[in-house]
Design a protein around this motif. Structure first.
Motif, PDB file in Angstrom:
ATOM      1  N   ALA A   1     -15.714  -5.379   3.464  1.00  0.00           N
ATOM      2  CA  ALA A   1     -14.301  -5.157   3.175  1.00  0.00           C
ATOM      3  C   ALA A   1     -13.785  -6.256   2.248  1.00  0.00           C
ATOM      4  O   ALA A   1     -14.273  -7.388   2.283  1.00  0.00           O
ATOM      5  CB  ALA A   1     -13.502  -5.127   4.471  1.00  0.00           C
TER       6      ALA A   1
ATOM      7  N   ARG B   1     -10.890  -6.924   7.131  1.00  0.00           N
ATOM      8  CA  ARG B   1     -10.625  -5.889   8.128  1.00  0.00           C
ATOM      9  C   ARG B   1     -11.879  -5.509   8.907  1.00  0.00           C
ATOM     10  O   ARG B   1     -11.776  -5.063  10.061  1.00  0.00           O
ATOM     11  CB  ARG B   1     -10.002  -4.655   7.449  1.00  0.00           C
ATOM     12  CG  ARG B   1      -9.559  -3.561   8.413  1.00  0.00           C
ATOM     13  CD  ARG B   1      -8.576  -4.064   9.450  1.00  0.00           C
ATOM     14  NE  ARG B   1      -8.090  -2.987  10.334  1.00  0.00           N
ATOM     15  CZ  ARG B   1      -7.617  -3.194  11.552  1.00  0.00           C
ATOM     16  NH1 ARG B   1      -7.560  -4.414  12.064  1.00  0.00           N
ATOM     17  NH2 ARG B   1      -7.189  -2.176  12.281  1.00  0.00           N
ATOM     18  N   ASP B   2     -13.052  -5.706   8.345  1.00  0.00           N
ATOM     19  CA  ASP B   2     -14.281  -5.388   9.064  1.00  0.00           C
ATOM     20  C   ASP B   2     -14.707  -6.492  10.031  1.00  0.00           C
ATOM     21  O   ASP B   2     -15.752  -6.395  10.672  1.00  0.00           O
ATOM     22  CB  ASP B   2     -15.418  -5.052   8.103  1.00  0.00           C
ATOM     23  CG  ASP B   2     -15.807  -6.201   7.191  1.00  0.00           C
ATOM     24  OD1 ASP B   2     -15.276  -7.325   7.358  1.00  0.00           O
ATOM     25  OD2 ASP B   2     -16.655  -5.986   6.303  1.00  0.00           O
TER      26      ASP B   2
ATOM     27  N   ASN C   1      -6.796  -9.625  13.940  1.00  0.00           N
ATOM     28  CA  ASN C   1      -7.289  -8.460  13.205  1.00  0.00           C
ATOM     29  C   ASN C   1      -7.805  -7.388  14.155  1.00  0.00           C
ATOM     30  O   ASN C   1      -7.501  -6.198  14.012  1.00  0.00           O
ATOM     31  CB  ASN C   1      -8.403  -8.878  12.246  1.00  0.00           C
ATOM     32  CG  ASN C   1      -9.035  -7.702  11.534  1.00  0.00           C
ATOM     33  OD1 ASN C   1      -8.394  -7.017  10.749  1.00  0.00           O
ATOM     34  ND2 ASN C   1     -10.315  -7.451  11.825  1.00  0.00           N
TER      35      ASN C   1
ATOM     36  N   ALA D   1      -2.719  -0.456  11.792  1.00  0.00           N
ATOM     37  CA  ALA D   1      -1.917  -0.270  10.589  1.00  0.00           C
ATOM     38  C   ALA D   1      -0.433  -0.176  10.890  1.00  0.00           C
ATOM     39  O   ALA D   1       0.402  -0.574  10.080  1.00  0.00           O
ATOM     40  CB  ALA D   1      -2.380   0.981   9.849  1.00  0.00           C
TER      41      ALA D   1
ATOM     42  N   ALA E   1      -2.137 -10.921  12.224  1.00  0.00           N
ATOM     43  CA  ALA E   1      -2.711  -9.880  11.375  1.00  0.00           C
ATOM     44  C   ALA E   1      -2.080  -9.947   9.985  1.00  0.00           C
ATOM     45  O   ALA E   1      -0.949 -10.419   9.820  1.00  0.00           O
ATOM     46  CB  ALA E   1      -2.490  -8.511  11.995  1.00  0.00           C
TER      47      ALA E   1
ATOM     48  N   TYR F   1      -0.954  -7.944   6.420  1.00  0.00           N
ATOM     49  CA  TYR F   1      -0.527  -6.649   5.897  1.00  0.00           C
ATOM     50  C   TYR F   1      -0.054  -6.811   4.460  1.00  0.00           C
ATOM     51  O   TYR F   1       0.756  -7.693   4.158  1.00  0.00           O
ATOM     52  CB  TYR F   1       0.621  -6.083   6.741  1.00  0.00           C
ATOM     53  CG  TYR F   1       0.242  -5.748   8.158  1.00  0.00           C
ATOM     54  CD1 TYR F   1      -0.121  -4.451   8.516  1.00  0.00           C
ATOM     55  CD2 TYR F   1       0.260  -6.724   9.148  1.00  0.00           C
ATOM     56  CE1 TYR F   1      -0.457  -4.138   9.824  1.00  0.00           C
ATOM     57  CE2 TYR F   1      -0.090  -6.415  10.464  1.00  0.00           C
ATOM     58  CZ  TYR F   1      -0.447  -5.118  10.789  1.00  0.00           C
ATOM     59  OH  TYR F   1      -0.796  -4.814  12.087  1.00  0.00           O
TER      60      TYR F   1
ATOM     61  N   ILE G   1      -3.165  -2.662   6.937  1.00  0.00           N
ATOM     62  CA  ILE G   1      -3.637  -3.916   7.511  1.00  0.00           C
ATOM     63  C   ILE G   1      -4.922  -4.296   6.784  1.00  0.00           C
ATOM     64  O   ILE G   1      -5.800  -3.457   6.561  1.00  0.00           O
ATOM     65  CB  ILE G   1      -3.859  -3.790   9.035  1.00  0.00           C
ATOM     66  CG1 ILE G   1      -4.373  -5.123   9.614  1.00  0.00           C
ATOM     67  CG2 ILE G   1      -4.760  -2.628   9.397  1.00  0.00           C
ATOM     68  CD1 ILE G   1      -4.424  -5.147  11.132  1.00  0.00           C
ATOM     69  N   VAL G   2      -5.018  -5.562   6.368  1.00  0.00           N
ATOM     70  CA  VAL G   2      -6.137  -5.959   5.521  1.00  0.00           C
ATOM     71  C   VAL G   2      -6.980  -7.079   6.124  1.00  0.00           C
ATOM     72  O   VAL G   2      -7.933  -7.547   5.496  1.00  0.00           O
ATOM     73  CB  VAL G   2      -5.641  -6.369   4.121  1.00  0.00           C
ATOM     74  CG1 VAL G   2      -5.086  -5.163   3.376  1.00  0.00           C
ATOM     75  CG2 VAL G   2      -4.589  -7.483   4.204  1.00  0.00           C
ATOM     76  N   GLY G   3      -6.652  -7.512   7.338  1.00  0.00           N
ATOM     77  CA  GLY G   3      -7.441  -8.555   7.968  1.00  0.00           C
ATOM     78  C   GLY G   3      -6.611  -9.392   8.911  1.00  0.00           C
ATOM     79  O   GLY G   3      -5.562  -8.959   9.403  1.00  0.00           O
TER      80      GLY G   3
END
Length: 240
Positions: free
Chosen positions: A10, A49-50, A82, A87, A151, A153, A158-160
């Motif tokens: 990600a 995010r992964d 995370n 989201a 988290a 955003y 949501i990105v991580g």
């Protein structure tokens, strides 16, 4: 172990240099702003995010100018925020404190996602906190249930997650709040507090019971006053 050789797939929400600049600007010990705690130097980490660590930095002049143990704590805070945010709904690590206490609805949560031991203590210590930190591209695991993890955003998704450690947990939350804003990744859609979303909530009574169910204890300094000023906290501050 095969897992220790994993690489992030990600996108990383922010690179090392951006994280470092945002951290130094928002830590008093490195010339930034006060956050109400010990005002010590800090570690910060970002996971994609992964769940893989993709950036890590420290605010002081050397890696041991802040608590050495906080490198992993910061990464685990990022992993927690995370991993337990969606989201449409953010949970900060501070929001988890009350629920994990004995008898709480989240009791035992900390044991559900163990730290990746093969990753946590591997690599050359001289590279810790650099763009080549051995945690980069690897899943750290771990859950932390006190302030300092948020988290991330970008306004679309949501990105991580971001984790900060090296001061009181309440001050770590304030620093993380400021760093997230500096990175432009604070477009939080919703949280357990309607107005301040994933803010730290200071609502524990003398017996340790949280009125909201998402509360966090006060720390010994002026962290709650700072939180009230910057919008990172709810309750607990001295009347103005």
């Amino acid at each position: 172990m095969q897992q220790s050789a994993a690489h992030a797939q990600a996108p990383c929400p922010a690179d090392h240099d951006k994280l470092l600049e945002a951290l130094k600007t928002n830590v008093k010990a490195s010339g930034g702003t006060a956050n109400g705690g010990f005002e010590t130097n800090e570690w910060a980490a970002i996971v994609a995010r992964d769940g893989t660590v993709c950036a890590i930095a420290f605010s002081g002049p050397t890696a041991d100018a802040q608590w050495p143990g906080s490198r992993l704590v910061a990464a685990e805070k990022a992993n927690t925020a995370n991993g337990l945010s969606l989201a449409n709904m953010a949970l900060s690590t501070a929001n988890l404190y009350a629920g994990v206490q004995p008898g709480g609805p989240l009791f035992g949560l900390e044991a559900t996602n163990p730290v990746n031991q093969a990753v946590a203590y591997a690599g050359d210590p001289t590279t810790f906190g650099s763009a080549n930190d051995p945690l980069i591209g690897k899943p750290i695991g771990g859950l932390v249930v006190f302030g300092g993890g948020l988290a991330l955003y970008d306004g679309k998704a949501i990105v991580g997650g971001l984790g900060v450690s090296g001061d009181s947990s309440c001050a770590d939350h304030n620093v993380a709040w400021r760093v997230r804003a500096a990175l432009g990744l604070d477009k939080v859609p919703a949280g357990v507090n309607p107005n301040r979303k994933d803010a730290i909530i200071y609502d524990l009574d003398p017996g340790g019971k949280s009125a909201s169910g998402w509360g966090h204890p006060l720390c010994a300094g002026h962290e709650a006053d700072i939180a009230a000023e910057i919008g990172s906290g709810v309750g607990g501050s001295a009347p103005k």
